[in-house]
Design an enzyme around this catalytic site. Structure first.
Site, PDB file in Angstrom:
ATOM      1  N   HIS A 387       0.827  -1.222   0.000  1.00  0.00           N
ATOM      2  CA  HIS A 387       0.000   0.000   0.000  1.00  0.00           C
ATOM      3  C   HIS A 387       0.859   1.270   0.000  1.00  0.00           C
ATOM      4  CE1 HIS A 387      -3.724   1.947  -0.009  1.00  0.00           C
ATOM      5  NE2 HIS A 387      -4.369   1.274   0.945  1.00  0.00           N
ATOM      6  N   ASP A 391      -2.340   2.316  -4.512  1.00  0.00           N
ATOM      7  CA  ASP A 391      -3.609   2.638  -3.875  1.00  0.00           C
ATOM      8  C   ASP A 391      -4.614   1.538  -4.189  1.00  0.00           C
ATOM      9  OD1 ASP A 391      -2.664   5.016  -2.818  1.00  0.00           O
ATOM     10  OD2 ASP A 391      -3.149   6.140  -4.639  1.00  0.00           O
TER      11      ASP A 391
END
Length: 416
Positions: A387, A391
């Site tokens: 992450h 995204d």
């Protein structure tokens, strides 16, 4: 002439190795290309062979010793075999011919199984392989080594008949002929192999250094299964290899990576490195543990090229013959837990890659299609990603692209 036997030159990613097995003893004669010693690194097992006909004169390193890249591990005396040793040389040549004739048999033997068979002096021709394509596994060798000699079972059965009472007979409170069972609980402590230790280190590293998250989807495998069934025979005749599912997933991942380049990128310090090529790692299970050989430049391969290479990787992994070059690199990894029956999992990243795709078992499930219930072969897909770099939108878009391509394989051909 004395020749130094050295460990192979390791790449920068491999610091050292361990001597696992000396196949030749000090003073033992051998012919050119006979395997002298196995060196295990945290990636592969490397074989060091005899450079000439001659004799292993000295072992500088013993089994279990660590060795560095290019370090001297022994000495070899290269010499022509004299008339006094003509018989020995003839025997060696005969052994070499026999060894070549059994090459196919040896290719079906894993390194762990071969080592145990050699230690117990077992005849491989008596062992029935239960692995894939008749491969002899470590469990097969262990099972064969513990089987009682012929006739023992019958004798034991007759003995048991004498021991067991007939119906209505009384049983003596103390019978010395009855077996005595121990309540002792056995434990065995063994050191980790270098490969297992490296796997453990990298998995912990991935958990600690990445902001790992997993997103899921499911794919209808009916179109791919129908395509395989329709062209399997022609494909196998043309290319000499069966058409599997993995090549479709590799192809779909390559196309999805082109459309979502961030998934193919990696983090290096404070920089993001975007790779203009798709090197796809394919996780393969072996007796030594999980290894990830890499399909380099997979974007330049067709389905047949992928299937041939994947099959080659599988065979080499079982034999412990994967090279360091084949294990190095990779911009994205595919792991197929479905071959073991896994229905759903969360795969762990393969650093420094930013994502990994998990395939799972194909299972018939009722699905709603145009308002009707249909039974379809469905597979859950799992994409674990970093992450820090990706995204949710990018990760989900990537997984949806794979789903779309697999449910309509013509899109991969038409690039739409």
């Amino acid at each position: 002439m004395t020749i130094e036997i050295k460990a192979p030159v390791f790449p920068e990613s491999v610091a050292e190795g361990v001597i696992t097995t000396w196949h030749k003893k000090q003073g033992e004669t051998c012919v050119r290309d006979d395997v002298l010693v196995d060196i295990e690194t945290d990636k592969v097992v490397l074989e060091v062979v005899a450079p000439e006909d001659g004799m292993l004169s000295d072992q500088v390193k013993n089994e279990g010793d660590e060795v560095l890249s290019g370090e001297v591990i022994g000495h070899f005396e290269a010499k022509a075999v004299s008339s006094d040793h003509s018989t020995e040389k003839t025997d060696n040549r005969a052994l070499q011919i026999e060894k070549d004739s059994r090459k196919n048999e040896e290719s079906l033997l894993s390194p762990a199984a071969r080592k145990i068979a050699e230690e117990q002096q077992l005849d491989l021709s008596d062992i029935e392989g239960t692995g894939k394509n008749g491969r002899i596994t470590k469990e097969d060798v262990l099972r064969h080594g513990t089987l009682p000699p012929e006739g023992t079972v019958a004798a034991d059965s007759r003995k048991a008949e004498k021991i067991l009472p007939t119906a209505g007979a009384s049983i003596s409170p103390v019978d010395s002929t009855l077996p005595v069972f121990s309540s002792e609980r056995i434990e065995k402590r063994v050191p980790m192999t270098r490969l297992r230790a490296k796997i453990a280190e990298r998995l912990v590293q991935a958990q600690h250094n990445a902001a790992m998250l997993t997103t899921f989807n499911e794919v209808n495998m009916k179109p791919v299964k129908e395509l395989r069934a329709r062209y399997q025979s022609d494909f196998e005749k043309r290319h000499g290899v069966r058409l599997g599912f993995m090549s479709f997933f590799v192809k779909a991942c390559v196309e999805a990576l082109k459309r979502n380049p961030a998934v193919n990128a990696s983090i290096d310090g404070n920089d993001i490195v975007y790779h203009g090529y798709q090197d796809i790692g394919v996780a393969v299970s072996s007796d030594r543990g999980l290894v990830v050989p890499v399909l380099h430049s997979a974007e330049q391969m067709n389905l047949a090229d992928m299937e041939v290479k994947i099959r080659e990787f599988g065979d080499k992994a079982q034999q412990g013959k994967l090279t360091i070059e084949e294990m190095t690199g990779g911009t994205f990894t595919i792991s197929n837990g479905g071959v073991f029956g896994s229905l759903l999992s969360t795969p762990i990243l393969n650093p420094p890659q930013s994502a990994i795709l998990g395939m799972h078992k194909i299972q018939d499930r009722p699905m709603a299609v145009d308002g009707k219930i249909e039974i379809l072969p469905m597979m859950y897909l799992a994409l674990s990603y970093d992450h820090r770099l990706l995204d949710g939108k990018e990760a989900v878009s990537f997984l949806v692209t794979i789903k779309t391509l697999l449910e309509d394989p013509a899109r991969m051909l038409l690039d739409v």
